[in-house]
Design a protein around this motif. Structure first.
Motif, short mmCIF file in Angstrom:
data_model
loop_
_atom_site.label_atom_id
_atom_site.label_comp_id
_atom_site.label_asym_id
_atom_site.label_seq_id
_atom_site.Cartn_x
_atom_site.Cartn_y
_atom_site.Cartn_z
N ARG A 122 0.83 -1.21 0.00
CA ARG A 122 0.00 0.00 0.00
C ARG A 122 0.86 1.25 0.00
O ARG A 122 0.41 2.32 -0.37
CB ARG A 122 -0.91 -0.01 1.23
CG ARG A 122 -1.98 -1.07 1.10
CD ARG A 122 -2.94 -1.06 2.26
NE ARG A 122 -4.18 -1.70 1.86
CZ ARG A 122 -5.30 -1.65 2.55
NH1 ARG A 122 -5.33 -0.98 3.70
NH2 ARG A 122 -6.39 -2.24 2.13
N GLU A 123 2.10 1.11 0.49
CA GLU A 123 3.06 2.21 0.41
C GLU A 123 4.29 1.64 -0.29
O GLU A 123 4.83 0.64 0.15
CB GLU A 123 3.46 2.67 1.82
CG GLU A 123 4.55 3.71 1.79
CD GLU A 123 5.21 3.94 3.14
OE1 GLU A 123 5.10 5.05 3.66
OE2 GLU A 123 5.85 3.00 3.67
N PHE A 124 4.68 2.26 -1.39
CA PHE A 124 5.85 1.71 -2.09
C PHE A 124 6.53 2.79 -2.91
O PHE A 124 5.97 3.85 -3.17
CB PHE A 124 5.44 0.52 -2.98
CG PHE A 124 4.37 0.84 -3.99
CD1 PHE A 124 4.69 1.23 -5.28
CD2 PHE A 124 3.03 0.74 -3.64
CE1 PHE A 124 3.70 1.52 -6.21
CE2 PHE A 124 2.03 1.03 -4.57
CZ PHE A 124 2.36 1.42 -5.85
N TYR A 125 7.76 2.50 -3.30
CA TYR A 125 8.53 3.45 -4.10
C TYR A 125 8.17 3.33 -5.57
O TYR A 125 7.95 2.24 -6.07
CB TYR A 125 10.03 3.15 -3.98
CG TYR A 125 10.67 3.86 -2.83
CD1 TYR A 125 11.01 5.21 -2.92
CD2 TYR A 125 10.94 3.19 -1.65
CE1 TYR A 125 11.61 5.87 -1.86
CE2 TYR A 125 11.55 3.84 -0.58
CZ TYR A 125 11.88 5.18 -0.70
OH TYR A 125 12.47 5.83 0.34
N GLN A 126 8.14 4.48 -6.24
CA GLN A 126 8.14 4.47 -7.70
C GLN A 126 9.37 5.20 -8.18
O GLN A 126 9.90 6.08 -7.49
CB GLN A 126 6.88 5.13 -8.26
CG GLN A 126 5.76 4.13 -8.41
CD GLN A 126 4.61 4.65 -9.26
OE1 GLN A 126 4.54 5.85 -9.55
NE2 GLN A 126 3.73 3.79 -9.64
N CYS A 127 9.76 4.86 -9.36
CA CYS A 127 11.03 5.30 -9.88
C CYS A 127 10.78 5.72 -11.31
O CYS A 127 10.69 4.86 -12.19
CB CYS A 127 11.88 4.04 -9.88
SG CYS A 127 13.51 4.29 -9.40
N ASP A 128 10.58 7.01 -11.56
CA ASP A 128 10.12 7.45 -12.88
C ASP A 128 11.14 8.28 -13.63
O ASP A 128 11.86 9.09 -13.05
CB ASP A 128 8.86 8.31 -12.73
CG ASP A 128 7.62 7.48 -12.45
OD1 ASP A 128 7.79 6.32 -12.08
OD2 ASP A 128 6.50 7.99 -12.62
#
Length: 501
Positions: free
Chosen positions: A165-171
């Protein structure tokens, strides 16, 4: 009361046994939570806490070992983004709720915050919509940026598969008006570089185009109003067989069986330049303006990818649909492949590790004058990558260092704390990563053991004789070899030795 206390003791024993057996952290955490709950119910003296210590559903803590793996991955990814000339930005963790209407069917997964007086806010669901808001708000028409941050989704998490539900994104995104397919090709090159660099195993990058999909739906007889919903059915093809997808289209979504069969002929195709050429000659598709445009660009894209030398890992796949409403052109998704035992069957996909595409209309939705800024980008599925690497480290029992200390300053006799502090201060000031044990007179054996346990490669030993001679004894922890180094040459010697590690 006695029975409850006995149950608590029994549960404590379960936890102890799991820890001894070094069971999976999630299993231990579950049993610990159970134990704490039982203790809380048991009560006891007033003032003892009666709440259960656990992380909220769909979240987790990261131990130093897990963080060491994370940092390795982040470094590899950031280096790649920087190699391609990207700048970095950050945005708030919550945005105005009005922004969150851009997610189509996924809007129900958004965390809305309680009204704090005046502004209705939501936790960010991804980094793309905040990026579009940032561009529109600052009237930026041209930027190449990366952004690594946490996002929030009220999903039902399958934490073992790296879903939280909480996570890293890497864009990484390129915004601006450029010649067709050049930035798009670079995004695919970046995915290829990162996945190769992280050595996750064999992978495949599937590519399609929203215009080809829409054109295909049109020539197959799908009504305009059903495009998006049929699209989300097609998107399931990597997980379920065509028959199931067809039943959903016809049974649940009211599409005619004939239209579904026509779609079936297309969506099971995948290939490279040859398939693009074949479809450009297709009597139905070539008559559709959208599909023709998309295929023309796809051909160009494949020409650039050939120049980059990466077409071996890229497949033009007509079943790729990617759910989000804002894509307008090229879309892509990278999947890891798991080789089947010795059979020459197609390798199986173990899940998506990166995805992205072109979204030319999103910034215009936020701009008061509707000014469009074409964008193309990619998101690296960092959590999935972490769980794969963590499992791999667990399986191989590889020793992961959680600190970067180069040298421990130790003493062989008593009453040398002052000398240790003087020496370590010199080392710190010279930029050397060093530690001491926080005891006045530690035993030499304990100091050496500490190095073994934490992976510190060198020990600088001060002793009375060494001080008289103006030297420091430098010990290599792995080989146990010791040499006396003149005090003024010590820093240089440590640098030289640790640069080879």
């Amino acid at each position: 009361m006695g029975a409850a206390a006995a149950a608590v003791r029994e549960q404590a024993e379960v936890v102890r046994r799991l820890k001894q057996e070094e069971a999976e952290p999630e299993r231990i955490a579950k049993e610990v939570a159970k134990l704490l709950e039982m203790k809380a119910q048991l009560g006891g003296e007033e003032g003892k806490h009666k709440f259960v210590l656990k992380t909220p559903k769909g979240t987790r803590d990261y131990s130093p070992k897990q963080m060491a793996i994370r940092e390795r991955v982040f470094t590899a990814i950031i280096n790649c983004f920087k190699r391609h000339g990207a700048e970095v930005i950050d945005t708030p963790v919550f945005e105005l709720k009005t922004l969150t209407g851009k997610y189509g069917e996924d809007s129900k997964l958004i965390y809305d915050l309680k009204d704090q007086g005046g502004e209705l806010l939501s936790l960010r669901y991804d980094l793309t919509v905040p990026f579009a808001r940032y561009l529109a708000m600052n009237k930026i028409t041209n930027i190449k940026r990366y952004h690594i941050a946490k996002v929030y989704r009220r999903d039902n998490p399958a934490m073992t598969r790296g879903r939280y539900r909480e996570f890293y994104q890497c864009d990484f995104d390129i915004a601006g008006q450029f010649d067709p397919m050049i930035p798009d090709a670079e995004c695919l090159k970046i995915v290829h570089e990162i996945l190769s660099d992280l050595q996750l195993g064999d992978f495949l990058i599937k590519v399609n185009d929203r215009r080809i999909l829409d054109g295909m739906f049109a020539v197959c007889g799908v009504p305009d109003s059903k495009f998006r919903t049929i699209c989300s059915s097609v998107d399931k093809l990597d997980k379920v067989p065509w028959e199931e997808v067809k039943n959903e289209m016809v049974g649940e979504k009211g599409l005619s069986p004939e239209a579904a069969d026509r779609i079936g002929e297309y969506v099971q195709l995948h290939g490279g330049l040859d398939l693009i050429e074949q479809l450009l000659q297709d009597p139905k598709l070539s008559q559709n303006k959208l599909a023709k445009e998309g295929l023309g660009d796809m051909k160009l894209l494949f020409e650039y990818l050939t120049l980059f030398g990466i077409t071996g890992k890229i497949s033009f796949d007509l079943s790729l649909a990617r759910g989000l409403d804002y894509y307008t052109g090229v879309i892509y998704e990278a999947v890891l492949l798991q080789q089947q035992n010795d059979h020459v069957e197609d390798p199986v996909s173990v899940g998506s590790v990166a995805g992205g595409g072109r979204y030319d209309g999103l910034v215009g939705m936020f701009d008061p004058k509707g000014r469009k800024v074409p964008c193309v980008g990619v998101s690296i599925g960092i959590e999935r990558i972490f769980s794969i690497l963590e499992q791999r480290v667990e399986a191989s029992e590889e020793k992961i260092r959680t600190t970067e200390t180069q040298v421990l300053v130790a003493s062989a006799q008593k009453k040398l704390l002052e000398e240790r502090l003087k020496l370590i201060s010199e080392l710190w000031d010279a930029g050397i990563k060093a530690e001491i044990l926080y005891k006045k007179n530690p035993k030499l054996l304990n100091q050496l053991q500490y190095c073994e346990e934490t992976g510190i490669p060198l020990v600088a030993i001060v002793g009375e004789q060494e001080l008289k001679d103006g030297v420091v004894k430098l010990r290599d922890v792995a080989t146990r070899e010791e040499v006396n180094i003149r005090r003024e040459n010590l820093i240089e010697e440590i640098r030289m030795r640790t640069s080879q590690l």
